[in-house]
Design a protein around this motif. Structure first.
Motif, PDB file in Angstrom:
ATOM      1  N   THR A 118       0.848  -1.193   0.000  1.00 29.70           N
ATOM      2  CA  THR A 118       0.000   0.000   0.000  1.00 29.70           C
ATOM      3  C   THR A 118       0.884   1.244   0.000  1.00 29.70           C
ATOM      4  O   THR A 118       1.758   1.384   0.844  1.00 29.70           O
ATOM      5  CB  THR A 118      -0.929   0.025   1.216  1.00 29.70           C
ATOM      6  OG1 THR A 118      -1.692  -1.183   1.208  1.00 29.70           O
ATOM      7  CG2 THR A 118      -1.848   1.220   1.190  1.00 29.70           C
ATOM      8  N   CYS A 139     -11.513  -1.162  -9.538  1.00 28.81           N
ATOM      9  CA  CYS A 139     -10.122  -0.910  -9.091  1.00 28.81           C
ATOM     10  C   CYS A 139     -10.043   0.275  -8.149  1.00 28.81           C
ATOM     11  O   CYS A 139      -9.020   0.465  -7.487  1.00 28.81           O
ATOM     12  CB  CYS A 139      -9.233  -0.706 -10.295  1.00 28.81           C
ATOM     13  SG  CYS A 139      -9.600   0.777 -11.245  1.00 28.81           S
ATOM     14  N   ALA A 149      -8.639   4.293  -2.633  1.00 26.96           N
ATOM     15  CA  ALA A 149      -7.625   3.247  -2.842  1.00 26.96           C
ATOM     16  C   ALA A 149      -7.760   2.746  -4.272  1.00 26.96           C
ATOM     17  O   ALA A 149      -8.843   2.368  -4.729  1.00 26.96           O
ATOM     18  CB  ALA A 149      -7.831   2.116  -1.854  1.00 26.96           C
ATOM     19  N   THR A 199      -6.410  -0.023  -6.771  1.00 25.52           N
ATOM     20  CA  THR A 199      -5.735  -1.321  -6.799  1.00 25.52           C
ATOM     21  C   THR A 199      -5.453  -1.705  -8.255  1.00 25.52           C
ATOM     22  O   THR A 199      -6.321  -1.549  -9.131  1.00 25.52           O
ATOM     23  CB  THR A 199      -6.612  -2.391  -6.153  1.00 25.52           C
ATOM     24  OG1 THR A 199      -6.991  -1.935  -4.833  1.00 25.52           O
ATOM     25  CG2 THR A 199      -5.882  -3.715  -6.029  1.00 25.52           C
ATOM     26  N   ARG A 250      -0.957  -4.778  -5.593  1.00 30.84           N
ATOM     27  CA  ARG A 250      -0.457  -3.442  -5.234  1.00 30.84           C
ATOM     28  C   ARG A 250      -1.625  -2.460  -5.201  1.00 30.84           C
ATOM     29  O   ARG A 250      -2.425  -2.393  -6.146  1.00 30.84           O
ATOM     30  CB  ARG A 250       0.575  -3.004  -6.268  1.00 30.84           C
ATOM     31  CG  ARG A 250       1.316  -1.762  -5.852  1.00 30.84           C
ATOM     32  CD  ARG A 250       2.287  -1.367  -6.932  1.00 30.84           C
ATOM     33  NE  ARG A 250       2.850  -0.067  -6.624  1.00 30.84           N
ATOM     34  CZ  ARG A 250       3.561   0.631  -7.470  1.00 30.84           C
ATOM     35  NH1 ARG A 250       3.784   0.152  -8.679  1.00 30.84           N
ATOM     36  NH2 ARG A 250       4.039   1.807  -7.136  1.00 30.84           N
ATOM     37  N   THR A 251      -1.694  -1.711  -4.146  1.00 36.37           N
ATOM     38  CA  THR A 251      -2.773  -0.732  -3.982  1.00 36.37           C
ATOM     39  C   THR A 251      -2.162   0.618  -3.630  1.00 36.37           C
ATOM     40  O   THR A 251      -1.265   0.717  -2.799  1.00 36.37           O
ATOM     41  CB  THR A 251      -3.726  -1.175  -2.850  1.00 36.37           C
ATOM     42  OG1 THR A 251      -4.265  -2.451  -3.175  1.00 36.37           O
ATOM     43  CG2 THR A 251      -4.862  -0.182  -2.684  1.00 36.37           C
ATOM     44  N   GLU A 252      -2.678   1.628  -4.307  1.00 33.32           N
ATOM     45  CA  GLU A 252      -2.234   3.007  -4.021  1.00 33.32           C
ATOM     46  C   GLU A 252      -3.376   3.738  -3.329  1.00 33.32           C
ATOM     47  O   GLU A 252      -4.530   3.663  -3.757  1.00 33.32           O
ATOM     48  CB  GLU A 252      -1.895   3.733  -5.315  1.00 33.32           C
ATOM     49  CG  GLU A 252      -0.527   3.378  -5.880  1.00 33.32           C
ATOM     50  CD  GLU A 252      -0.219   4.172  -7.129  1.00 33.32           C
ATOM     51  OE1 GLU A 252       0.527   5.145  -7.050  1.00 33.32           O
ATOM     52  OE2 GLU A 252      -0.762   3.810  -8.188  1.00 33.32           O
ATOM     53  N   TYR A 298      -8.494   1.562 -15.352  1.00 29.24           N
ATOM     54  CA  TYR A 298      -7.443   1.729 -14.337  1.00 29.24           C
ATOM     55  C   TYR A 298      -6.382   2.737 -14.784  1.00 29.24           C
ATOM     56  O   TYR A 298      -5.996   3.612 -14.022  1.00 29.24           O
ATOM     57  CB  TYR A 298      -6.792   0.376 -14.033  1.00 29.24           C
ATOM     58  CG  TYR A 298      -5.518   0.511 -13.245  1.00 29.24           C
ATOM     59  CD1 TYR A 298      -5.545   0.774 -11.870  1.00 29.24           C
ATOM     60  CD2 TYR A 298      -4.269   0.412 -13.865  1.00 29.24           C
ATOM     61  CE1 TYR A 298      -4.373   0.916 -11.155  1.00 29.24           C
ATOM     62  CE2 TYR A 298      -3.094   0.569 -13.152  1.00 29.24           C
ATOM     63  CZ  TYR A 298      -3.147   0.824 -11.802  1.00 29.24           C
ATOM     64  OH  TYR A 298      -1.981   1.003 -11.083  1.00 29.24           O
TER      65      TYR A 298
END
Ligand SMILES: Nc1ncnc2c1ncn2[C@@H]1O[C@H](COP(=O)(O)OP(=O)(O)OP(=O)(O)O)[C@@H](O)[C@H]1O
Length: 807
Positions: free
Chosen positions: A18, A94, A104, A106, A119-121, A392
């Motif tokens: 994250t 996402c 978030a 992803t 992976r997540t931002e 995304y």
């Protein structure tokens, strides 16, 4: 069940990574007093500082507000509805809101290189996150309401809807009749507030101007299209649009109608994404009708602007080509320039040393929104995103691009605006004063400068101008002096070169003079040689005609001269002075050689025919020998004498031929001689024509008498003349009969032609300047013309006095 340990991690999926962007700052809590005692001076100071320090909410208010609206996933297509079975699982998403101010993002499995490493931002710091189920009113209340309030309070505001194509920007701004967007709700709010104020809350009466236009691509450029009129002469000048129609709106119904008509006119293009292809801008300008000065001041220049940007799109996704591709480039370029302007503003705010880049110049939209993009006016952003896995990349790009904008601060906006207006007024005052002061003398300006502040500023300005003027003058003077120095040096160098040329010219003139002198000397020598030759020829002519006169031997008179003297005698006889010639011959006879004397004594007059022939042969041989000696002498002299040599040869050969003729004439009958003399006339003329007036056939002796000098052998084809000197030298004949045929006229002519180029070449050595050559030619021509006249004279004399043969 216990949680899996680190060692058992191999069986369980890995924890997702994250990333947190823009984590919220925790506001420092105000210091609280420890006791309820009388506050100390230090605590009082701290209290004052706490009161002065802005609260966390106030700090957030001063920042650029960035809202995020996530649109709902599109409903399944009707085809899918009817034919395909309803999917059990909802489509993958996402982007999800994981808080009031954060989302978030992803990475979808399809985009992951390693599916095991999810992976997540997380993007924090948004002013608000609107989930897909948020209504238009929710958005309006949080996004637009504060701006409208500020606008109605007299401050300009801007709302910009950004996002990829199809993300719901137009839906958010305009909405639909059933579900109106931010613009209709804003108009409704404005007029409801105006109505309330007009009912007694405020005594003032407000009206608003409404305009709506779009910026679209045209070829490789941009153009503005007014959506409320058909005007075509719209010009963009210094952040203002001239020719744009502004419509007064006094109620919500009128405004709603205008918005609908503008929406209909807005150009849309059917792409695969079915999106708007232009940046639409709506402005609402407040006009205060009351005479209240303060209210008017607060409302003037307040403009509420709403911009619906065309969605950035990827070519791969839309499949645009040709014009559509150009439009797509224009849209993406505008979005990029817009982002660059905000990034530059942020960098400038972080580090004041960094200049605020003028990126706004690169696009019409950014030029129009210049004040907002440079931080002078407040702006609000609403980002529209699509949450599906397919979107995304678009969502990630937008969030990464826009999340730093939240750090842009609007500090001291009022002060800044006041400062700007003050600065502008000062500048205008200074400009006015400068115009006046320019007419006054500098000293007077300095004297007046201390009176008031404006005058001070003006005088300082004038003195600065003078200083700058002096500097310019100094630099100009320096430049002029440098140029002068360069020119002086150049002139000196030129003068030196000219001097050298002059010296060389003088030297060449001296050389020419010396050459002239040398030529004159050579001419004199030539003349002397010619005279000598003439004297020799004269002495030779006198010998054979008179044989009974005793003469003394002379060492310088050869037998050739004696032979020639016979010709001379005959010629002189023809010229009418036979008596004097005879006397002369008698005197010369005394100088003859003994052999001749003996011969003459033996048989002076009654000489037999055979003896006479022998004597003639001897005379001819002697002449040839004499001429050979002369030729050798002349050849030994340098260059110029070669001409003389050739002339001497001509003369000698001519004399020889004439001598033969003359001797033949003595032996022949007078009638025959006269006939021969008649044949001479055309021969002489021919010779003159052949020589081209270069070789004079006659020469004048010292006493003015004329002697035959060069009668061509052609004139006597029946009588063979003496062969050319060269031939006679090489093949000296012992038998006269063998010699005669070789000495034909043609051979003579050839010999003459062979000698001429040599003499000409040698002459050329002394006559380098053409002028002398010309002079020489002129002289030669003159001599030739004189010779022609003389030869004519000679012919006439020969006709008048034919030579008498001996009895
Ligand atoms: N929040 C929402 N709720 C319901 N429908 C929405 C929402 N947002 C968008 N839509 C629908 O999605 C479709 C596309 O939306 P819209 O035209 O506003 O996208 P856009 O961002 O303006 O696209 P473009 O930039 O290409 O013009 C529209 O049919 C709209 O009704």
């Amino acid at each position: 069940m216990e949680p899996p340990t680190a060692g058992a991690g191999a069986a369980s999926p890995p924890a997702p990574t994250t990333l947190r962007r823009n984590p919220p700052r925790s506001a420092r809590p105000p210091p609280t007093p420890l006791t309820k005692q009388q506050p100390s001076s230090l605590s009082r100071l701290l209290d004052e500082e706490a009161a002065a320090a802005p609260s966390a909410s106030a700090t957030m208010d001063r920042r650029l507000k960035v809202f995020l609206r996530i649109r709902p996933l599109p409903p399944p297509s009707p085809l899918r509805k009817s034919k395909a079975p309803k999917p059990k699982q909802p489509p993958n998403v996402c982007l999800v809101a994981n808080g009031a101010n954060s989302v978030a993002l992803t990475v979808p499995n399809s985009k992951l290189l390693d599916p095991k490493r999810a992976r997540t931002e997380v993007f924090d710091g948004f002013s608000a996150i609107f989930s897909p189920d948020s209504s238009q009113h929710d958005v309006f209340s949080k996004v637009m309401n504060p701006l409208v309030d500020e606008f109605l309070g007299g401050k300009s505001a801007l709302l910009v809807a950004m996002g990829p194509t199809g993300s719901g920007k137009t839906h958010t701004v305009f909405g639909s009749p059933r579900n109106p967007g931010l613009l209709p709700l804003t108009l409704q709010h404005i007029f409801s507030a105006t109505d309330q104020s007009s009912k007694g809350i405020c005594q003032s009466q407000r009206s608003f101007c409404f305009s709506m236009f779009e910026i679209l691509s045209e070829g490789k450029g941009e153009r503005i299209l007014d959506l409320l009129s058909d005007a075509t002469d719209i010009v963009f000048q210094q952040s203002t649009i001239k020719g744009l129609k502004e419509v007064f709106i006094e109620n919500f119904a009128d405004a709603k109608r205008l918005v609908l008509s503008g929406m209909l006119k807005r150009s849309t293009a059917a792409t695969n994404a079915n999106s708007n292809r232009s940046q639409c801008i709506i402005t609402i300008r407040a006009i205060h009708k009351n005479t209240d000065v303060e209210s008017e001041k607060s409302l003037n220049n307040a403009v509420l602007t709403i911009a619906d940007l065309a969605g950035a799109e990827r070519e791969k996704k839309t499949g645009n080509q040709g014009t559509r591709l150009l439009e797509s480039n224009f849209i993406n370029n505008t979005s990029m320039v817009f982002g660059l302007c905000l990034r530059s503003l942020l960098e400038h705010q972080k580090n004041k040393k960094k200049p605020l880049e003028k990126h706004f110049k690169n696009s019409m939209l950014t030029r129009y929104l210049k004040d907002y993009l440079e931080g002078r006016k407040k702006m609000t952003l609403i980002l529209n995103v699509k949450p599906g896995d397919d979107d995304y990349l678009d969502s990630s790009f937008l969030l990464r691009q826009a999340s730093p904008y939240m750090k842009i601060k609007y500090t001291n906006l009022e002060n800044f605006s006041e400062m700007v207006s003050q600065k502008r007024s000062n500048v205008s005052l200074i400009c006015q004063e400068n115009i006046k002061k320019r007419k006054v003398h500098k000293n007077e300006v300095v004297a007046v400068a201390g009176k008031n502040a404006i005058d001070k500023d003006a005088s300082i300005k004038v003195s600065e101008q003078d200083e700058s003027h002096d500097k310019i003058l100094d630099s100009e003077l320096r430049r002029v002096s440098r140029n002068e120095e360069i020119m002086t040096k150049f002139a000196r160098a030129l003068w030196t070169v000219l001097k050298q040329y002059k010296q060389k010219l003088l030297e060449s003139e001296n050389a020419a003079e010396s050459t002239k002198k040398l030529l004159r000397c050579k001419d004199i020598k030539i003349m002397e040689l010619e005279k000598k030759l003439m004297a020799l020829s004269c002495s030779c002519k006198k010998f054979p005609t008179v044989e009974d006169t005793s003469v003394e031997q002379s060492h310088d008179v050869s037998s050739g001269q004696v032979a020639e003297s016979s010709v001379s005698l005959s010629s002189q006889t023809n010229l009418g002075s036979s008596d004097s010639a005879l006397n002369d011959f008698h005197s010369k006879r005394a100088n003859l050689s003994p052999q001749f004397i003996g011969a003459s004594k033996g048989s002076p007059i009654e000489q037999s025919e055979e003896e006479r022939d022998e004597l003639h042969i001897i005379a001819v041989e002697e002449i040839e020998h004499n001429v050979d000696i002369t030729g050798v002498e002349h050849r030994s002299t340098p260059s110029c004498s070669q001409q003389v040599n050739s002339e001497a040869l001509d003369v000698s050969s001519s004399h020889s031929s004439l001598q033969l003729q003359g001797m033949g004439a003595l032996q022949q009958d007078p009638q025959v001689l006269s006939a021969q003399s008649e044949r001479f006339e055309p021969t002489v003329e021919k010779t003159i024509v052949e020589y081209g007036c270069i070789q004079p056939p006659q020469l004048v002796d010292d006493h003015g008498g004329m002697y035959p000098r060069g009668l061509n052998g052609k004139s006597c084809p029946t009588k063979a003349p003496i062969a050319p000197i060269k031939d006679s030298q090489s093949e000296r004949p012992t038998d006269k009969t063998e010699d005669l045929p070789t000495s034909n006229p043609c051979n003579r002519k050839n010999t003459r032609r062979r000698l001429r180029p040599v003499s000409a070449m040698m002459l050329k050595e002394f006559t380098a300047p053409d002028i002398f050559l010309d002079t020489r030619k002129e002289e030669t021509v003159k001599l030739s013309s004189d010779a022609i006249g003389r030869s004519d004279k000679l012919i006439r004399l020969l006709k008048a006095h034919p030579p008498r043969g001996r009895a």
